[in-house]
Enzyme design. Structure first.
Site, PDB file in Angstrom:
ATOM      1  N   CYS A  74       1.650  -6.623   4.674  1.00 43.25           N
ATOM      2  CA  CYS A  74       1.511  -5.266   3.966  1.00 43.25           C
ATOM      3  C   CYS A  74       2.150  -4.098   4.839  1.00 43.25           C
ATOM      4  O   CYS A  74       2.180  -4.091   6.188  1.00 43.25           O
ATOM      5  CB  CYS A  74      -0.091  -5.068   4.568  1.00 43.25           C
ATOM      6  SG  CYS A  74      -0.391  -3.372   4.111  1.00 43.25           S
ATOM      7  N   TYR A 205       6.021   1.216  -4.906  1.00 46.08           N
ATOM      8  CA  TYR A 205       4.746   0.982  -5.526  1.00 46.08           C
ATOM      9  C   TYR A 205       4.691   1.533  -6.993  1.00 46.08           C
ATOM     10  O   TYR A 205       4.452   0.829  -8.004  1.00 46.08           O
ATOM     11  CB  TYR A 205       3.485   1.114  -4.582  1.00 46.08           C
ATOM     12  CG  TYR A 205       3.238   0.206  -3.593  1.00 46.08           C
ATOM     13  CD1 TYR A 205       2.574  -1.026  -3.865  1.00 46.08           C
ATOM     14  CD2 TYR A 205       3.758   0.425  -2.361  1.00 46.08           C
ATOM     15  CE1 TYR A 205       2.472  -1.887  -2.688  1.00 46.08           C
ATOM     16  CE2 TYR A 205       3.729  -0.728  -1.366  1.00 46.08           C
ATOM     17  CZ  TYR A 205       3.133  -1.758  -1.269  1.00 46.08           C
ATOM     18  OH  TYR A 205       2.765  -2.565  -0.616  1.00 46.08           O
TER      19      TYR A 205
END
Length: 363
Positions: A74, A205
């Protein structure tokens, strides 16, 4: 500081894992298939308590009291990993690393013996969320800091976590720790970081999880416009703000280091590879080769997470064999621009044996 970064990734209505967040459900459900099929929206962090020197939120800075939970896959959690290393907080703030492959019951501790975190004694990070708030309806995100004595989640506000590590945990910093958020440069830093957050950190994203051509094109255009702007800024200066490494560099690094491995192909951010921008490629190699940056990066975790968890985008779960990672250790020549990586401080010491990552020649 802008509060835009207190959010977590999810397509609208799912809250499932995107490198930061996953929902909790039955083991057989698979909310990850929703990626690329529903509009992307970043939901706000629910637990925004702060751990401060004066303990004003009820959580005072104390050595050994808290546990930082991360996924090395992440980018948001990686910010905390880099900050913790640079500031020398390894002994003060213990580390839990989750499996890069999660199921819908959330990030899990299957890398540890018996599938339990050895300090918290839990199998899933969601158990710490439930200890803090029963029936919490939101997603389970990393980074998260858990209070060890109570087993309760303290905060999952990844934007504030790193700022507080830099400014509130100073009594526990190692000798020679750098100032990652220097007060005279905060206004400039905040402005630079906000643009990077909106169009680069979050922009990849937005492009990768877009459900319409229009949304994808908008995110793609903004992403590369900002990358071009940042490249121009870094053409004649070694670091983003001032002449030392700051929080701004950490936030840009964690997206750039993943760019060619996952965002270029998996998220369709393919105008060009990072290796095709001479300035950004040299800049990110400079940071990667700086103690505290590359020694926290695990390309194996990164690739397996994105390609195997985002089944809505990559339904086969096939993990690409590339790109060639050998270039990360080649000379960058950025030292010719001057700059002092750690200011008046010193580099962090060697990586703890139990925190070493997979070497790039084994990925």
């Amino acid at each position: 500081m802008s509060d835009t970064g207190t959010d977590s990734d999810s397509p609208t209505g799912t809250g499932t894992g995107s490198g930061t967040e996953t929902t909790r459900g039955s083991a057989g459900s698979d909310g990850n298939t929703s990626y690329g099929h529903k509009p992307f929206k970043r939901s706000r962090s629910h637990f925004a308590d702060r751990i401060t020197a004066d303990g004003r939120d009820g959580w005072p800075v104390e050595p050994g009291r808290y546990r930082l939970v991360v996924s090395r896959a992440c980018p948001w959690a990686s910010r905390a990993l880099v900050s913790r290393r640079l500031l020398g907080l390894e002994d003060a703030l213990s580390l839990a690393v989750t499996d890069p492959i999660q199921d819908d019951r959330s990030w899990r501790f299957t890398l540890d013996p018996d599938g339990r975190d050895p300090v918290l004694g839990i199998r899933y990070l969601s158990e710490a969320y439930d200890a803090r708030e029963q029936d919490y309806p939101g997603g389970v995100s990393v980074p998260a800091i858990v209070d060890v004595p109570s087993g309760k989640l303290v905060t999952n506000d990844y934007q504030q976590i790193t700022l507080d590590l830099a400014t509130e945990w100073t009594a526990l910093h190692r000798p020679g720790a750098p100032d990652l958020y220097p007060e005279p440069l905060r206004a400039e830093s905040d402005e630079v970081m906000d643009g990077i957050y909106q169009d680069i950190n979050n922009g990849v994203y937005k492009a990768g999880f877009a459900s319409t051509q229009e949304d994808y094109a908008k995110a793609y255009t903004a992403l590369f416009a900002r990358l071009d702007q940042v490249s121009a800024r870094l053409a004649d200066r070694r670091y983003l703000v001032g002449d030392t490494i700051t929080e701004a560099d950490i936030r840009l690094f964690t997206t750039l280091v993943r760019f060619d491995a996952v965002y270029h192909g998996h998220f369709k951010c393919n105008r060009n590879k990072l290796t095709e921008d001479p300035v950004l490629w040299a800049y990110v190699r400079d940071l990667y080769q700086t103690p505290g940056f590359g020694d926290t990066v695990d390309f194996d975790h990164i690739k397996r997470h994105y390609y195997q968890v985002h089944t809505g985008i990559n339904p086969t779960g096939i993990v690409p064999l590339g790109p060639d990672l050998s270039g990360w250790t080649t000379p960058h020549h950025r030292e010719q621009l001057g700059g002092r990586p750690f200011g008046d401080g010193t580099p962090p010491g060697p990586v703890r044996e139990d925190e070493r990552v997979t070497p790039i020649d084994q990925v």
